[in-house]
Scaffold this active site. Sequence first.
Site, PDB file in Angstrom:
ATOM      1  N   LEU A  73      -7.827  79.713  51.705  1.00  0.00           N
ATOM      2  CA  LEU A  73      -9.049  79.665  52.511  1.00  0.00           C
ATOM      3  C   LEU A  73     -10.263  79.705  51.596  1.00  0.00           C
ATOM      4  O   LEU A  73     -10.302  80.501  50.647  1.00  0.00           O
ATOM      5  CB  LEU A  73      -9.124  80.852  53.482  1.00  0.00           C
ATOM      6  CG  LEU A  73      -8.072  80.953  54.589  1.00  0.00           C
ATOM      7  CD1 LEU A  73      -8.316  82.209  55.415  1.00  0.00           C
ATOM      8  CD2 LEU A  73      -8.075  79.722  55.469  1.00  0.00           C
ATOM      9  N   LYS A  76     -16.260  80.895  51.679  1.00  0.00           N
ATOM     10  CA  LYS A  76     -17.682  80.551  51.691  1.00  0.00           C
ATOM     11  C   LYS A  76     -17.974  79.470  52.740  1.00  0.00           C
ATOM     12  O   LYS A  76     -19.140  79.132  52.976  1.00  0.00           O
ATOM     13  CB  LYS A  76     -18.118  80.078  50.306  1.00  0.00           C
ATOM     14  CG  LYS A  76     -18.022  81.169  49.245  1.00  0.00           C
ATOM     15  CD  LYS A  76     -18.441  80.658  47.876  1.00  0.00           C
ATOM     16  CE  LYS A  76     -18.313  81.748  46.830  1.00  0.00           C
ATOM     17  NZ  LYS A  76     -18.689  81.271  45.467  1.00  0.00           N
ATOM     18  N   PHE A  98     -12.147  93.114  46.027  1.00  0.00           N
ATOM     19  CA  PHE A  98     -13.356  92.591  45.401  1.00  0.00           C
ATOM     20  C   PHE A  98     -14.299  93.712  44.978  1.00  0.00           C
ATOM     21  O   PHE A  98     -14.113  94.871  45.359  1.00  0.00           O
ATOM     22  CB  PHE A  98     -14.085  91.655  46.374  1.00  0.00           C
ATOM     23  CG  PHE A  98     -13.307  90.413  46.714  1.00  0.00           C
ATOM     24  CD1 PHE A  98     -13.211  89.365  45.814  1.00  0.00           C
ATOM     25  CD2 PHE A  98     -12.645  90.300  47.935  1.00  0.00           C
ATOM     26  CE1 PHE A  98     -12.493  88.217  46.124  1.00  0.00           C
ATOM     27  CE2 PHE A  98     -11.922  89.160  48.251  1.00  0.00           C
ATOM     28  CZ  PHE A  98     -11.848  88.119  47.342  1.00  0.00           C
ATOM     29  N   ARG A 105     -21.136  90.637  52.161  1.00  0.00           N
ATOM     30  CA  ARG A 105     -21.829  89.359  52.063  1.00  0.00           C
ATOM     31  C   ARG A 105     -21.047  88.239  52.750  1.00  0.00           C
ATOM     32  O   ARG A 105     -21.633  87.300  53.312  1.00  0.00           O
ATOM     33  CB  ARG A 105     -22.072  88.993  50.586  1.00  0.00           C
ATOM     34  CG  ARG A 105     -23.109  89.876  49.906  1.00  0.00           C
ATOM     35  CD  ARG A 105     -23.608  89.246  48.614  1.00  0.00           C
ATOM     36  NE  ARG A 105     -22.563  89.055  47.618  1.00  0.00           N
ATOM     37  CZ  ARG A 105     -22.205  89.980  46.739  1.00  0.00           C
ATOM     38  NH1 ARG A 105     -22.819  91.162  46.733  1.00  0.00           N
ATOM     39  NH2 ARG A 105     -21.267  89.733  45.852  1.00  0.00           N
ATOM     40  N   ALA A 139     -14.822  96.471  35.567  1.00  0.00           N
ATOM     41  CA  ALA A 139     -13.793  97.175  34.799  1.00  0.00           C
ATOM     42  C   ALA A 139     -12.417  96.734  35.231  1.00  0.00           C
ATOM     43  O   ALA A 139     -12.145  96.567  36.421  1.00  0.00           O
ATOM     44  CB  ALA A 139     -13.931  98.689  34.986  1.00  0.00           C
ATOM     45  N   ASP A 170      -4.315 100.634  37.264  1.00  0.00           N
ATOM     46  CA  ASP A 170      -3.946  99.605  38.232  1.00  0.00           C
ATOM     47  C   ASP A 170      -2.782 100.076  39.099  1.00  0.00           C
ATOM     48  O   ASP A 170      -2.798  99.956  40.330  1.00  0.00           O
ATOM     49  CB  ASP A 170      -3.518  98.321  37.509  1.00  0.00           C
ATOM     50  CG  ASP A 170      -4.696  97.480  37.038  1.00  0.00           C
ATOM     51  OD1 ASP A 170      -5.809  97.679  37.550  1.00  0.00           O
ATOM     52  OD2 ASP A 170      -4.488  96.624  36.165  1.00  0.00           O
TER      53      ASP A 170
END
Length: 366
Positions: A73, A76, A98, A105, A139, A170
Amino acid sequence: MGKLSGIRVVDLSQFLPGPMMSVMMADQGAEVIKIEPPQGDPAREQAPFSSYNGEEHSVWFANLNRGKKSVVLDLKSDEGKARLRELIADADVFVEGFRPGVMKRLGFDYGNVKTIKPDIVYCSISAFGQQGDLAHHPAHDMAVQALAGFLAVNDGADGAPVVPGAASADLASGLTALSGVLMALIGRDRTGEGAYIDCAMFDSLLPWCAHTAGSAIAGGPSPVSQSQRSLGGAGFYQVYQTSDGKHVALGGREVKFAKNLLTTLDRLDLLPLAEAPAGEQGELIAFLAQVFATKTRSQWVEWFADKDVAFAPVLNFREALDEPHIAERGLLVEAEGGGNHIAPAIRFLGEEWTPGCVPKKGEHHS
């Protein structure tokens, strides 16, 4: 069928933390819809590659994304956003990795997603969390380890920190995110309410220092590796070189292990040193280093076979994966169509597990 059959996950995460979390859900039967940008998850391009189900895939990508559905997808675009909203409407879990602010946004922050699916369990995974001075600081794993104090004690005898062998921040966040999501799903069953989980790599890793950073946690100075029992200051929690240039490890500080070995070596006089504070065992460490330098690694493996001592040879990954233990536990599994997978650590008695197919980019369309 698995423990999570019937659970649908919409996963926008890439690289390591989020995919590790969602593959554990896919391994247990959850329907994980992996939303990829037009260029795909960057992990797809990470060498080395191997043949899975007749297709070449990154081994990294395959092991963290098996059993998922890939939907491409462009978030935007209006079309991409509309399709994502459709997928969310039927989802139980929403995962994103993210930087803070990106989802807002795009119009898919928790508030907006909750209007689409009121009982959604929404999990954000980031380096430092959604708020605070570091929230927008870029980071990956090692920078988080550095800022959390862990890299400072990932050092050698010279005190210089080195690149760690495991992406602990992680991986800690992947496990923490999974735990948070499962807790939220259990809570939702009881209350009917969803939840928002702000999972930070930094926050997830920090509790892992409780056994080594006690002095600092208590408000005092930072621990120094060579004076810590678990970080190089103890003779029986130590790495030693063998005569062939390889290494072995003693991995148990209990007095019974020290007594067993030192009795066999006719140096029971050193037992008090094994009980001494870390950093005061130099004579013991020097003696053991001298002893281990007299035989090859394989000779020591044979020598220790009948002794009750927490001993292990230091193996590379090839040697480790070829060990009989791996086969006995079924920990390296070849998929039906080819390609090796590391088996999930969470398995249930009486239930068979087979690795799901590795999805091609956009295989399941949009």
